[in-house]
Design a protein around this motif. Structure first.
Motif, PDB file in Angstrom:
ATOM      1  N   THR A  77     -35.529 -17.843  44.013  1.00 41.48           N
ATOM      2  CA  THR A  77     -34.518 -18.077  42.986  1.00 41.48           C
ATOM      3  C   THR A  77     -34.494 -19.562  42.641  1.00 41.48           C
ATOM      4  O   THR A  77     -34.383 -20.412  43.529  1.00 41.48           O
ATOM      5  N   ALA A  78     -34.630 -19.855  41.344  1.00 36.75           N
ATOM      6  CA  ALA A  78     -34.697 -21.245  40.907  1.00 36.75           C
ATOM      7  C   ALA A  78     -34.553 -21.340  39.402  1.00 36.75           C
ATOM      8  O   ALA A  78     -34.741 -20.347  38.683  1.00 36.75           O
ATOM      9  N   THR A  79     -34.235 -22.530  38.942  1.00 38.30           N
ATOM     10  CA  THR A  79     -34.318 -22.883  37.532  1.00 38.30           C
ATOM     11  C   THR A  79     -35.315 -24.031  37.463  1.00 38.30           C
ATOM     12  O   THR A  79     -35.085 -25.084  38.056  1.00 38.30           O
ATOM     13  N   ASP A 136     -28.481 -14.207  45.841  1.00 33.88           N
ATOM     14  CA  ASP A 136     -28.792 -15.626  45.987  1.00 33.88           C
ATOM     15  C   ASP A 136     -27.780 -16.451  45.202  1.00 33.88           C
ATOM     16  O   ASP A 136     -27.274 -16.011  44.162  1.00 33.88           O
ATOM     17  N   SER A 139     -28.534 -20.870  40.609  1.00 29.87           N
ATOM     18  CA  SER A 139     -29.307 -22.110  40.706  1.00 29.87           C
ATOM     19  C   SER A 139     -28.988 -23.136  39.614  1.00 29.87           C
ATOM     20  O   SER A 139     -29.392 -24.288  39.732  1.00 29.87           O
ATOM     21  N   SER A 140     -28.281 -22.719  38.562  1.00 32.54           N
ATOM     22  CA  SER A 140     -27.963 -23.637  37.459  1.00 32.54           C
ATOM     23  C   SER A 140     -26.951 -22.967  36.538  1.00 32.54           C
ATOM     24  O   SER A 140     -26.682 -21.773  36.659  1.00 32.54           O
ATOM     25  N   ASP A 143     -28.655 -20.185  34.763  1.00 30.76           N
ATOM     26  CA  ASP A 143     -28.802 -19.019  35.646  1.00 30.76           C
ATOM     27  C   ASP A 143     -27.511 -18.202  35.591  1.00 30.76           C
ATOM     28  O   ASP A 143     -27.532 -16.976  35.425  1.00 30.76           O
TER      29      ASP A 143
END
Length: 157
Positions: A77-79, A136, A139-140, A143
């Motif tokens: 999970t990320a941006t 999760d 992340s932003s 998101d």
């Protein structure tokens, strides 16, 4: 796919095999539950523009793994920022999938529109919003916006 096998871009089964091959090239990779390419606002509106939201249960594994391959992303999970040259590389890499006329290609269409929007306004930025698991942490902000856009889900903190 071994070097002796020609990928079959013309069938859903061929696209699935290509996706499986690409997945096997990324250590620890797993398909996202939800993901989208997003563009920063073009105006004073604070909301990001989600190019095409790939929702839980969707069938867009190949575009996801193509973009992950181009960005060197492991599937967590990320941006992540997406440069224009990376977006163009993803478009070029996924374009052969249009040979499969039995499927729509909404991500490819969205990426092409995003590339044009970035060319028209170089101040805008693109990011990949990738959710490996809905449990999760967000992340932003984008998101959170994407998760809120998915029917029946709310941003989690």
């Amino acid at each position: 796919m071994s070097e002796h096998v020609t990928p079959d871009w013309s069938t859903p089964e061929g696209l699935a095999a290509i996706a499986a091959h690409l997945r096997s090239q990324i250590d620890g990779y797993r398909d996202p539950v939800a993901w989208s390419l997003a563009l920063s606002p073009a105006t004073s509106d604070p909301e990001w523009e989600l190019a095409h939201v790939n929702r839980p249960g969707g069938r867009h594994a190949l575009p996801a793994v193509v973009l992950a391959t181009v960005l060197g992303h492991d599937g967590s999970t990320a941006t992540l920022p997406v440069r224009t040259d990376q977006l163009e590389a993803a478009i070029t890499s996924l374009s052969p999938a249009e040979a499969c006329t039995s499927l729509d290609h909404p991500n490819l269409a969205a990426w092409r529109a995003a590339a044009q929007a970035l060319a028209d306004n170089p101040v805008r930025e693109a990011v990949l919003v990738w959710v490996a698991d809905l449990d999760d942490p967000v992340s932003s902000d984008v998101d959170g916006e994407m998760r809120a856009a998915i029917e029946g889900l709310h941003p989690r903190s």
